[in-house]
Every structure is written in structure tokens, then in C-alpha cells.
Design an enzyme around this catalytic site. Structure first.
Site, PDB file in Angstrom:
ATOM      1  N   GLY A 207     -25.311   2.345   0.180  1.00 12.51           N
ATOM      2  CA  GLY A 207     -24.393   2.864  -0.829  1.00 12.51           C
ATOM      3  C   GLY A 207     -24.946   2.597  -2.214  1.00 12.51           C
ATOM      4  O   GLY A 207     -25.677   1.615  -2.428  1.00 12.51           O
TER       5      GLY A 207
ATOM      6  N   LYS B  99       0.869  -1.181   0.000  1.00 11.85           N
ATOM      7  CA  LYS B  99       0.000   0.000   0.000  1.00 11.85           C
ATOM      8  C   LYS B  99       0.898   1.220   0.000  1.00 11.85           C
ATOM      9  O   LYS B  99       2.035   1.149   0.477  1.00 11.85           O
ATOM     10  CB  LYS B  99      -0.887   0.025   1.250  1.00 11.85           C
ATOM     11  CG  LYS B  99      -2.186   0.763   1.055  1.00 11.85           C
ATOM     12  CD  LYS B  99      -3.202  -0.099   0.342  1.00 11.85           C
ATOM     13  CE  LYS B  99      -4.495   0.626   0.068  1.00 11.85           C
ATOM     14  NZ  LYS B  99      -5.529  -0.270  -0.439  1.00 11.85           N
TER      15      LYS B  99
ATOM     16  N   GLY C 226     -22.721   3.405  -5.136  1.00  6.20           N
ATOM     17  CA  GLY C 226     -21.586   3.743  -5.986  1.00  6.20           C
ATOM     18  C   GLY C 226     -21.229   2.561  -6.860  1.00  6.20           C
ATOM     19  O   GLY C 226     -22.065   1.706  -7.172  1.00  6.20           O
ATOM     20  N   ASN C 227     -19.962   2.500  -7.242  1.00  3.75           N
ATOM     21  CA  ASN C 227     -19.504   1.463  -8.175  1.00  3.75           C
ATOM     22  C   ASN C 227     -19.835   0.057  -7.683  1.00  3.75           C
ATOM     23  O   ASN C 227     -20.410  -0.746  -8.421  1.00  3.75           O
ATOM     24  CB  ASN C 227     -17.995   1.616  -8.397  1.00  3.75           C
ATOM     25  CG  ASN C 227     -17.404   0.435  -9.127  1.00  3.75           C
ATOM     26  OD1 ASN C 227     -16.796  -0.435  -8.531  1.00  3.75           O
ATOM     27  ND2 ASN C 227     -17.617   0.380 -10.435  1.00  3.75           N
TER      28      ASN C 227
END
Ligand code: NAD
Length: 428
Positions: free
Chosen positions: A219, A107, A221-222
Site C-alpha cells: 500500500g 460505528k 496511501g495515507n
């Protein structure tokens, strides 16, 4: 991102310690896996548009690469800290391991707020990040990807800098690129579809016909949009969806008991996943307070918005009808709520398994780039289904055999694989 009381790296280490105990890992293995193998922290000087120089702080952490090159996003955030990056890199190791792709965990990020930076300044940050770390990342070492507040354009700038430094074309250096520029078909669908592949298997194992089920989703979203799409195609009925309303600075739940119409809702949703309240009312949706998505009389809850959404104070509001929770978001359930769900025998498909479709498709992107041959969308999705289904089956079989909670079973499988590989390599 991190307050004095909440340190994500402490949480990640505590989770690891618990599973290490269950697996009776040797001391050397524990010591190795509870820390990142390598950490880089560096400065990125940037000539700003006004002529001044600003120095940004950059990170890359490679938690473990025993199973393959490190993999994980690069985020831009003003409150980014090394401990957040450490925790996220460790979680990536477990996520790649649970779906059994040959990648480790990494990360990275830069402490910055892209809202206050011009495109030119952001490009300089991306190129500066690569210049500082170019020798320690690459298709065979560590493969970055987009994350919070980074996108495919940032990935292309990073790729271009990496290729300029190394003198060649290395599209497998980074994922999340646009289709046509090295990106994979199916990536947009991957996380939502991947979640539904695991949900489909969970229902099948419990002998439940998906066409008889109802779901409520947090949610839009995507992840949520594609999860609802596939769930609907398989015959499931979504009756409510909640999302954030930017104008009112609050969330709402949009409910249609007969089942929402996905295309109708998509037509009145902005690019941030916000549904137009007035238009939804015109279309016959009930507009309820945001938290009511959790209180619906459904069989399945799908949290796909934020972390810490199912917690001690609301877990008891979940209907007794709910028997499945598929976690699309990262960390939507707090440990206290988890205990309640466990005692109620709710079947939870844990986040790092349920939402691993994204990283699995990023792995496919890398594979396609490395061989410079791109698959059709159907082929990508078919391979994704195979991976997600077998990952789910392995976890649920262990959970059944050893009478474990699904989250514990997933951690056991993921950590055990990495522990075995560091030992097999002779590292410990
Ligand atoms: P997104 O930004 O596309 O959508 C987020 C949605 O959440 C929006 O509809 C927004 O309105 C809604 N939302 C925000 N605050 C809310 C609130 N308080 N109540 C209800 N809804 C709220 O994000 P996404 O890409 O769909 O990701 C969703 C989650 O899944 C995140 O936790 C992300 O880390 C995780 N995830 C995403 C991917 C991926 O491939 N996109 C992969 C793994 C994990």
C-alpha cells in the site's frame, strides 16, 4: 462487504468469546459485551436531483460506552449491513480501550454509493442521517468520524445539521473536520506515525538498531506514506512498496534494493496512492508482480492496504529473515496465517494497536474542540507518541510475562479494561 459465508459480526463475537474464556469473565459480563448496547436503524428520505424521492437506510450502533462516549466512523457503502456495523463498533471499543483513551466503540453508515450521487444528494443524506439520530449522538454521547467513502465535507454537513438542531456550536460532536474548521493538526500523519512509534518500541525492546533494518510495505496511501516517512527519518530502509494500478487493474511491487526515495515516489503517485509505473521504471525501480512485496528479504513487513493479505496460501513465502510485522491495515492477516506466524516467532504488532494512532488523534481533535483551543502540530504528535508508546509497552509487557502472542495480549488488555469498567459502574 459481507457474503453468506463471512459474517464479520460472527468473527468479532468469536474473537471476543475466546478472550472472555482466557479472562474467565463472568456470564453477565460476557453476555453484555458480546452484543452492542444500542442499535439504531432508520430511513433517510432524500429529494433527488431529478425530483424523485429515494429512501436510504441509515445505521448507528453503539457497542459500549462504559469508558466514555462512543467513537467510530460513518461509512457510505452500497453493501453496508447491520452486522458489518455491529462488528466494526465492537472493534472500536477494543481499539479505544487498548490505547486507553476515554472513549467507547461506535460505528454507523448509510447504504448508498456516493459515486452515483451528486454533492447535493450526499449533503441531504448527511443532514438526514443527523436528523434521525440527533438525540442519541453528541460530544458527550457518541462522536462520529469519516470512514469508507466519507470525508471532511460530509463531516461538516453533519456538524452543521447537528448545530442547527441543537442551537449552538458543538465542534466536538464529530471529528475528521478540515484543519481551520475544527480539525486537528497531525491527523494526516497520525496513523502512519503511530504505527512507526510502536515499531520503534518493538525494535528497541528486541535490542535491534532501526538503522540496520529493512522493510517492505504493501500500500502507498495515507497510512503507508507517513509510516515510510517516519521510518526513513529514524534511519530504516524501505526497499519495496506495492500498490494498486487502476489502468492495469492489478497491483505491482516497486523495488529499489538500495532503498526507495520517498519524495521521488510521492512525486509520481496519484491521490489514490497509485504509483506511475512508467515513471517509476525511469527512476530505476524494478517493477515486480504485486504480491512480491511479501517475499522480500527484509526484517519488517508493513501491510497497509487491505484486509486478508497474509493468508494460508502465501504465508510460507515470507522470508525467514522477517521478524516483525506491523499491521497498518485492518485485518491484513487471516487466523490461519496468524498461527503460522506465531509458530515462527514473528513479532506481530496487531492492527487495532498498530493503527490506533488515527483514533487517538481524533480523540485529540475532540478534546481540542471541546475546549476551543488548538495545539501546535509538534504538541499533537508528542502526545500521540506518548499514548502509542505506553499502549505498546503495556501489551508487550503482558505478552512477555504471560508468554502470549501479541494479538492475544492486546485483546486481553482491551477487553479486561472494558469488563472492569462495566462492573465498576454496576451494570453487571
Ligand atoms: P488509502 O486509500 O489512502 O491507500 C490505500 C493504498 O492501498 C493505495 O496505495 C492503494 O494503491 C493500495 N492498494 C489497494 N489495493 C491494493 C492491492 N491489492 N495491493 C497492493 N496495494 C493495494 O488508504 P489508507 O487510509 O492508507 O488506509 C490503508 C489501510 O489502513 C486500510 O485498511 C484502512 O482501513 C486502514 N486504516 C487507516 C486509517 C487512517 O487513518 N487512514 C486508520 C486505521 C486503519
Amino acid at each position: 462487504m459481507e457474503s453468506k459465508s463471512y459474517n464479520p459480526f460472527n468473527v468479532a463475537q468469536a474473537q471476543f468469546d475466546k478472550v472472555a474464556e482466557m479472562l474467565e469473565l463472568e456470564d453477565g459480563v460476557r453476555e453484555l459485551l458480546r452484543e452492542p448496547m444500542r442499535e439504531y436503524q432508520f430511513t433517510i428520505p432524500v429529494r433527488m436531483d431529478d425530483g424523485s424521492v429515494k429512501v436510504f437506510k441509515g445505521f448507528r450502533v453503539q457497542h459500549n460506552d462504559a469508558r466514555g462516549p462512543a467513537k467510530g466512523g460513518n461509512r457510505f457503502h452500497p453493501l453496508e449491513t447491520i452486522d458489518t456495523v455491529r462488528a466494526l463498533s465492537m472493534w472500536m471499543t477494543w481499539k479505544c480501550s487498548v490505547v486507553d483513551i476515554p472513549l467507547g466503540g461506535g460505528k454507523g453508515g448509510v447504504v448508498c454509493d456516493p459515486h452515483h450521487l451528486s454533492a447535493q444528494e450526499q449533503e441531504q443524506i448527511c443532514r438526514g442521517w443527523v436528523r434521525q439520530i440527533a438525540k442519541n449522538v453528541g460530544p458527550l454521547l457518541d462522536v462520529p468520524a469519516p470512514d469508507v467513502m466519507t470525508n471532511s465535507q460530509h463531516m461538516l454537513w453533519m456538524l452543521d445539521e447537528f448545530e442547527t438542531i441543537n442551537g449552538g456550536r458543538f465542534p466536538g460532536f464529530i471529528t475528521g473536520k478540515p484543519v481551520g474548521m475544527g480539525g486537528s493538526l497531525g491527523r494526516t500523519e497520525a496513523t502512519g506515525y503511530g504505527l512507526v512509534y510502536t515499531l520503534r518500541e518493538a525494535l528497541r525492546e528486541h535490542g535491534i538498531d532501526i538503522t540496520s533494518t529493512k522493510a517492505s510495505v504493501q500500500g502507498f496511501g495515507n497510512v503507508a506514506q507517513y509510516a515510510v516517512k517516519l521510518y526513513t527519518e529514524l534511519g530504516g530502509k524501505t526497499i519495496s512498496i506495492s500498490c494498486w494500478n487502476q489502468a492495469d487493474k492489478t497491483s505491482y511491487t516497486f523495488r529499489k534494493k538500495a532503498g526507495i526515495d520517498l519524495d521521488e515516489l510521492l512525486a509520481i503517485t496519484d491521490k489514490f496512492g497509485g504509483i506511475d509505473k512508467a515513471k517509476a521504471e525511469e527512476c530505476g525501480y524494478e517493477v515486480l508482480p504485486g504480491e512480491e512485496w511479501l517475499e522480500q528479504d527484509v526484517d519488517i513487513l508493513i501491510p497497509t492496504a487491505l484486509e486478508n493479505q497474509i493468508h494460508r496460501d502465501n504465508v510460507d513465502k515470507i522470508s525467514t529473515r522477517v521478524k516483525f510485522i506491523a499491521e497498518g491495515a485492518n485485518g491484513p492477516t487471516t487466523p490461519e496465517a496468524d498461527e503460522v506466524l506465531k509458530s515462527r516467532n514473528v513479532f506481530v504488532i496487531p492492527d487495532f494497536l498498530a493503527n490506533a494512532g488515527g483514533v487517538t488523534c481524533s480523540y485529540f481533535e475532540q478534546v481540542q474542540c471541546n475546549m476551543n483551543y488548538f495545539w501546535e502540530k509538534d504538541e499533537v504528535l508528542e502526545k500521540l507518541d506518548t499514548k502509542m508508546t505506553s499502549a505498546f509497552s503495556a501489551v508487550s509487557e503482558l505478552a512477555r510475562k504471560k508468554k502470549l502472542y501479541m494479538r492475544d495480549a492486546a485483546y486481553i488488555i482491551a477487553i479486561d479494561r472494558v469488563a472492569k469498567d462495566v462492573k465498576a459502574r454496576g451494570w453487571v
